[in-house]
Enzyme design. Structure first.
Site, PDB file in Angstrom:
ATOM      1  N   GLU A  67     -10.277  -1.845   5.570  1.00 49.90           N
ATOM      2  CA  GLU A  67     -10.825  -1.035   6.581  1.00 49.90           C
ATOM      3  C   GLU A  67     -11.272  -2.942   6.753  1.00 49.90           C
ATOM      4  O   GLU A  67     -12.632  -2.736   6.431  1.00 49.90           O
ATOM      5  CB  GLU A  67     -10.332  -0.007   7.299  1.00 49.90           C
TER       6      GLU A  67
ATOM      7  N   ASP B 277       0.609  -0.937   0.371  1.00 48.17           N
ATOM      8  CA  ASP B 277       0.118  -0.030   0.271  1.00 48.17           C
ATOM      9  C   ASP B 277       0.602   1.210   0.082  1.00 48.17           C
ATOM     10  O   ASP B 277       2.376   1.528  -0.189  1.00 48.17           O
ATOM     11  CB  ASP B 277      -1.310  -0.029   0.998  1.00 48.17           C
TER      12      ASP B 277
ATOM     13  N   ASN C 204      -6.815  -2.780  14.039  1.00 45.15           N
ATOM     14  CA  ASN C 204      -8.070  -2.842  14.129  1.00 45.15           C
ATOM     15  C   ASN C 204      -8.504  -3.915  13.016  1.00 45.15           C
ATOM     16  O   ASN C 204      -9.190  -4.770  12.945  1.00 45.15           O
ATOM     17  CB  ASN C 204      -9.025  -2.026  13.765  1.00 45.15           C
TER      18      ASN C 204
ATOM     19  N   HIS D   5      -6.948  -4.674  10.270  1.00 42.90           N
ATOM     20  CA  HIS D   5      -6.740  -4.044   8.792  1.00 42.90           C
ATOM     21  C   HIS D   5      -5.721  -4.752   8.462  1.00 42.90           C
ATOM     22  O   HIS D   5      -4.518  -5.317   9.429  1.00 42.90           O
ATOM     23  CB  HIS D   5      -6.727  -3.199   8.387  1.00 42.90           C
TER      24      HIS D   5
HETATM   25  C1  GLP Z   1      -0.227   0.643   8.380  1.00 42.75           C
HETATM   26  C2  GLP Z   1       0.064  -1.120   7.147  1.00 42.75           C
HETATM   27  C3  GLP Z   1       0.166  -1.521   7.418  1.00 42.75           C
HETATM   28  C4  GLP Z   1       0.627  -1.929   8.673  1.00 42.75           C
HETATM   29  C5  GLP Z   1      -0.368  -1.635  10.156  1.00 42.75           C
HETATM   30  C6  GLP Z   1       0.143  -1.508  11.606  1.00 42.75           C
HETATM   31  O1  GLP Z   1      -1.240   0.912   8.711  1.00 42.75           O
HETATM   32  N1  GLP Z   1      -1.334   0.146   5.930  1.00 42.75           N
HETATM   33  O2  GLP Z   1      -0.048  -2.894   6.906  1.00 42.75           O
HETATM   34  O3  GLP Z   1       0.600  -3.386   9.198  1.00 42.75           O
HETATM   35  O4  GLP Z   1      -0.068  -0.598   9.757  1.00 42.75           O
HETATM   36  O5  GLP Z   1       1.672  -1.179  11.591  1.00 42.75           O
HETATM   37  P1  GLP Z   1       2.182  -1.498  12.523  1.00 42.75           P
HETATM   38  O6  GLP Z   1       3.282  -2.633  12.839  1.00 42.75           O
HETATM   39  O7  GLP Z   1       3.401  -0.147  12.698  1.00 42.75           O
HETATM   40  O8  GLP Z   1       1.935  -1.190  13.601  1.00 42.75           O
END
Ligand code: GLP
Length: 236
Positions: free
Chosen positions: A143, A67, A136, A138
């Site tokens: 989402e 993404d 959450n 995702h």
């Molecule tokens: C972002 C990304 C996700 C990722 C998530 C968790 O929103 N789009 O792909 O898995 O954050 O991030 P973190 O690993 O910093 O908790």
């Protein structure tokens, strides 16, 4: 789903790197799906070390990132483009022409998403998709919702995600409200999926995955429908 529990983040990250390197070493022209976020940082650091020692060769792989914020400048300090070059691509022997990240600068996000999905298909699909998890539930920027989108698309970020990600920005207002993300189908079509989960904030979403039920209100539970998922965690 195969679940492996680890004592701490470092051991888990080393194992994640070993799994990725193992796949690359088996098929050196593989197509690899990659995540951003703080979770995979340890894995990337281990892979960089392994690459330096000659234990893994990235020169023939093709990558697709999950993404990117949209609309968003590539040179913004918070772009996933910059994140990937700073934390991984800039430090390994990868062919830069084989790196794919959704273009946050594209004039039309919907067209960029369609092109991105097509490119994954043309490359033969993902051999391995590595994922982190949102608090959450995702994955990518898919989402929780009543309806999920299968292919790469422009997604609206939830309030929860905007707040979570605001720690990297000066204020919550600066966090982009949209992103281009692989869809649930783009992810589920991967041959193999590796998901890494760390941090108490993820505990509730993680427990729900373990229950073996499936709900679009926690997109990660859909991974229960995939035949080859490895989940690594330091949570209990
Ligand atoms: C972002 C990304 C996700 C990722 C998530 C968790 O929103 N789009 O792909 O898995 O954050 O991030 P973190 O690993 O910093 O908790």
């Amino acid at each position: 789903m195969r679940i492996e529990y680890f004592e701490n983040y470092n051991v888990m990250s080393k194992r994640a790197a070993e799994i990725v390197a193992g796949e690359v070493n088996t098929k050196n022209n593989m197509v690899l799906g990659l995540p951003t976020g703080s979770t995979p940082l340890g894995m990337y650091a281990n892979l960089i070390e392994m690459n330096k020692k000659g234990e893994v060769d990235f020169s023939k792989i093709t990558t697709f990132n999950l993404d990117e914020y949209y609309p968003f400048k590539r040179d913004d300090k918070n772009s996933y483009y910059k994140f990937m070059f700073d934390n991984f691509f800039g430090k390994i022997n990868i062919n830069k022409e084989k790196i794919n990240i959704p273009d946050g600068e594209a004039a039309d996000g919907d067209i960029e998403a369609i092109k991105y999905e097509k490119k994954i298909e043309v490359c033969g699909g993902l051999d391995l998709m590595v994922l982190g998890l949102g608090a959450n539930g995702h994955i990518g920027f898919n989402e929780p919702d009543k309806i999920l989108t299968a292919d790469t698309h422009v997604a609206e970020l939830t309030k929860n995600t905007i707040e979570q990600n605001s720690r990297f920005f000066n204020s919550v207002d600066e966090v982009p409200k949209q992103a281009i993300t692989m869809g649930i189908g783009s992810i589920m079509r991967a041959e193999k999926i590796l998901i890494i989960i760390t941090g108490e904030a993820k505990k509730a979403a993680f427990k729900q995955i373990l229950e073996g039920k499936v709900t679009t209100e926690n997109p990660a539970t859909l991974l229960n429908l995939h035949r080859d998922v490895i989940l690594l965690t330091d949570l209990r």
